[in-house]
Design a protein around this motif. Structure first.
Motif, PDB file in Angstrom:
ATOM      1  N   ALA A 143     -13.892   1.031  -1.226  1.00 56.86           N
ATOM      2  CA  ALA A 143     -13.501  -0.310  -1.627  1.00 56.86           C
ATOM      3  C   ALA A 143     -11.984  -0.391  -1.686  1.00 56.86           C
ATOM      4  CB  ALA A 143     -14.097  -0.635  -2.996  1.00 56.86           C
ATOM      5  N   SER A 144     -11.432  -1.542  -1.299  1.00 55.10           N
ATOM      6  CA  SER A 144      -9.987  -1.627  -1.212  1.00 55.10           C
ATOM      7  C   SER A 144      -9.494  -2.948  -1.746  1.00 55.10           C
ATOM      8  CB  SER A 144      -9.542  -1.461   0.242  1.00 55.10           C
ATOM      9  OG  SER A 144     -10.137  -2.469   1.042  1.00 55.10           O
ATOM     10  N   SER A 145      -8.195  -2.997  -2.044  1.00 53.56           N
ATOM     11  CA  SER A 145      -7.526  -4.219  -2.447  1.00 53.56           C
ATOM     12  C   SER A 145      -6.702  -4.683  -1.263  1.00 53.56           C
ATOM     13  CB  SER A 145      -6.633  -3.948  -3.657  1.00 53.56           C
ATOM     14  OG  SER A 145      -7.418  -3.423  -4.709  1.00 53.56           O
ATOM     15  N   GLY A 146      -6.724  -5.976  -0.976  1.00 53.55           N
ATOM     16  CA  GLY A 146      -6.048  -6.396   0.245  1.00 53.55           C
ATOM     17  C   GLY A 146      -5.429  -7.760   0.171  1.00 53.55           C
ATOM     18  N   GLY A 147      -4.636  -8.093   1.155  1.00 56.04           N
ATOM     19  CA  GLY A 147      -3.992  -9.382   1.319  1.00 56.04           C
ATOM     20  C   GLY A 147      -3.567  -9.517   2.765  1.00 56.04           C
ATOM     21  N   ALA A 148      -2.564 -10.332   2.999  1.00 51.45           N
ATOM     22  CA  ALA A 148      -2.107 -10.547   4.368  1.00 51.45           C
ATOM     23  C   ALA A 148      -0.652 -10.135   4.499  1.00 51.45           C
ATOM     24  CB  ALA A 148      -2.272 -12.012   4.765  1.00 51.45           C
ATOM     25  N   GLY A 149      -0.315  -9.546   5.619  1.00 54.65           N
ATOM     26  CA  GLY A 149       1.048  -9.142   5.879  1.00 54.65           C
ATOM     27  C   GLY A 149       1.881 -10.285   6.439  1.00 54.65           C
ATOM     28  N   ALA A 150       3.110  -9.967   6.805  1.00 56.85           N
ATOM     29  CA  ALA A 150       4.038 -10.987   7.280  1.00 56.85           C
ATOM     30  C   ALA A 150       3.519 -11.697   8.525  1.00 56.85           C
ATOM     31  CB  ALA A 150       5.403 -10.348   7.548  1.00 56.85           C
ATOM     32  N   GLU A 151       2.772 -10.989   9.369  1.00 58.56           N
ATOM     33  CA  GLU A 151       2.255 -11.572  10.603  1.00 58.56           C
ATOM     34  C   GLU A 151       0.864 -12.169  10.434  1.00 58.56           C
ATOM     35  OE1 GLU A 151       4.223 -11.775  13.132  1.00 58.56           O
ATOM     36  OE2 GLU A 151       5.775 -10.657  12.050  1.00 58.56           O
ATOM     37  N   GLY A 152       0.359 -12.162   9.193  1.00 60.89           N
ATOM     38  CA  GLY A 152      -0.955 -12.735   8.949  1.00 60.89           C
ATOM     39  C   GLY A 152      -2.093 -11.748   9.035  1.00 60.89           C
ATOM     40  N   ALA A 153      -1.800 -10.511   9.474  1.00 66.78           N
ATOM     41  CA  ALA A 153      -2.856  -9.512   9.580  1.00 66.78           C
ATOM     42  C   ALA A 153      -3.255  -9.036   8.183  1.00 66.78           C
ATOM     43  CB  ALA A 153      -2.372  -8.325  10.411  1.00 66.78           C
ATOM     44  N   ARG A 154      -4.533  -8.718   8.015  1.00 72.43           N
ATOM     45  CA  ARG A 154      -5.016  -8.282   6.711  1.00 72.43           C
ATOM     46  C   ARG A 154      -4.471  -6.887   6.392  1.00 72.43           C
ATOM     47  NH1 ARG A 154      -8.535  -9.728   2.962  1.00 72.43           N
ATOM     48  NH2 ARG A 154      -9.643  -8.156   1.738  1.00 72.43           N
ATOM     49  N   VAL A 155      -3.985  -6.735   5.149  1.00 67.86           N
ATOM     50  CA  VAL A 155      -3.453  -5.469   4.677  1.00 67.86           C
ATOM     51  C   VAL A 155      -4.317  -4.987   3.522  1.00 67.86           C
ATOM     52  CG1 VAL A 155      -1.470  -4.298   3.636  1.00 67.86           C
ATOM     53  CG2 VAL A 155      -1.110  -6.102   5.336  1.00 67.86           C
ATOM     54  N   GLU A 156      -4.784  -3.750   3.596  1.00 70.05           N
ATOM     55  CA  GLU A 156      -5.646  -3.217   2.555  1.00 70.05           C
ATOM     56  C   GLU A 156      -5.096  -1.894   2.034  1.00 70.05           C
ATOM     57  OE1 GLU A 156      -9.622  -2.862   3.927  1.00 70.05           O
ATOM     58  OE2 GLU A 156     -10.015  -5.022   3.834  1.00 70.05           O
ATOM     59  N   LEU A 157      -5.283  -1.680   0.730  1.00 68.81           N
ATOM     60  CA  LEU A 157      -4.918  -0.421   0.080  1.00 68.81           C
ATOM     61  C   LEU A 157      -6.139   0.115  -0.633  1.00 68.81           C
ATOM     62  CD1 LEU A 157      -1.518  -1.400  -1.614  1.00 68.81           C
ATOM     63  CD2 LEU A 157      -1.806  -0.021   0.442  1.00 68.81           C
ATOM     64  N   SER A 158      -6.390   1.410  -0.511  1.00 65.80           N
ATOM     65  CA  SER A 158      -7.475   2.009  -1.272  1.00 65.80           C
ATOM     66  C   SER A 158      -7.006   2.219  -2.710  1.00 65.80           C
ATOM     67  CB  SER A 158      -7.882   3.359  -0.669  1.00 65.80           C
ATOM     68  OG  SER A 158      -6.835   4.293  -0.831  1.00 65.80           O
ATOM     69  N   PRO A 159      -7.906   2.138  -3.707  1.00 64.24           N
ATOM     70  CA  PRO A 159      -7.497   2.354  -5.102  1.00 64.24           C
ATOM     71  C   PRO A 159      -6.802   3.689  -5.320  1.00 64.24           C
ATOM     72  CG  PRO A 159      -9.703   1.424  -5.012  1.00 64.24           C
ATOM     73  CD  PRO A 159      -9.322   1.754  -3.600  1.00 64.24           C
TER      74      PRO A 159
END
Length: 241
Positions: free
Chosen positions: A17-33
């Protein structure tokens, strides 16, 4: 000040499971806990979005199964407990979440996974905090190892003396050593003392010696009375109630 606890009711996810958002170019960015195990700080000008960023991080972490304890002097983070926006802003709220691909099913799933508890020390606005409950005899005391019991007693007595404005050394302070012995002896007798009982035991300890010294030499009656008077003031203070 409010304390906010967010915990997953389903336990921590082991499936990436990860926490995510969008980067500068709109691509989804995810980080694992697991990548958020070190310290961090969020800085920026007033109104730049620091609180909003932190709230998003907390929501994502809680939804991923990571327990969160948030200390919130301003009261901003308690909005995490809100399920729905005010009617006048609901359309904009839903449209904003839809931009990130969040729908009603996602909101229901988050709410099912996360248990939000708000504590308000010094106020009955939410869950009050009973600082004296730490004096109760632990139900598992008989099976608890000595080190854990000592740490429990030390922490309880330090907190109690702190209410009186005393920063007592757990090893060298007569007040801390005597109060610790009083509390530990009471637990050993199977008792569950309250603050009033401890004040009485402080004035008239149920033991004649502390180590190799007579109790009255180690912690003289006048000094014990002075501490008992401070504890009594705490006990009857309307602010403490």
């Amino acid at each position: 000040m409010a304390g906010l606890w967010l915990g997953s009711s389903g336990g921590a996810s082991s499936g990436g499971a990860s926490s995510g958002g969008a980067g500068a170019e709109g691509a989804r960015v995810e980080l694992s806990p697991e990548s958020l195990l070190t310290h961090g700080v969020c800085v920026g000008m007033t109104g730049s979005g620091k609180t909003g960023l932190c709230i998003a991080l907390l929501e994502e972490l809680a939804g991923a199964g990571v327990p969160v304890v948030a200390i919130d002097p301003k009261g901003d983070l308690t909005n995490l407990a809100l399920d729905q926006p005010p009617p006048e802003s609901e359309a904009a709220w839903r449209a904003g979440q839809a931009k990130w691909g969040i729908d009603d099913a996602d909101r229901r799933a988050w709410r099912q996974r996360v248990d939000v508890r708000i504590y308000t020390p010094g106020s009955d606005a939410a869950r009050m905090v009973n600082v004296l409950s730490a004096m109760r005899r632990p139900p598992d005391l008989a099976s608890e190892d000595e080190e854990t019991t000592r740490e429990r007693v030390q922490g309880t007595v330090s907190a109690l003396l702190g209410l009186c404005g005393e920063e007592a050394d757990p090893v060298r302070s007569p007040s801390h050593v005597t109060m610790s012995k009083i509390l530990l002896d009471a637990w050993a007798r199977g008792e569950d003392p309250d603050l009033e009982t401890l004040v009485g035991l402080l004035l008239d300890p149920p033991f004649s010696k502390v180590g190799v010294f007579p109790t009255d030499k180690f912690f003289p009656p006048d000094d014990r009375f002075d501490l008992a008077r401070k504890l009594n003031a705490v006990m009857v203070s309307p602010a403490f109630a």
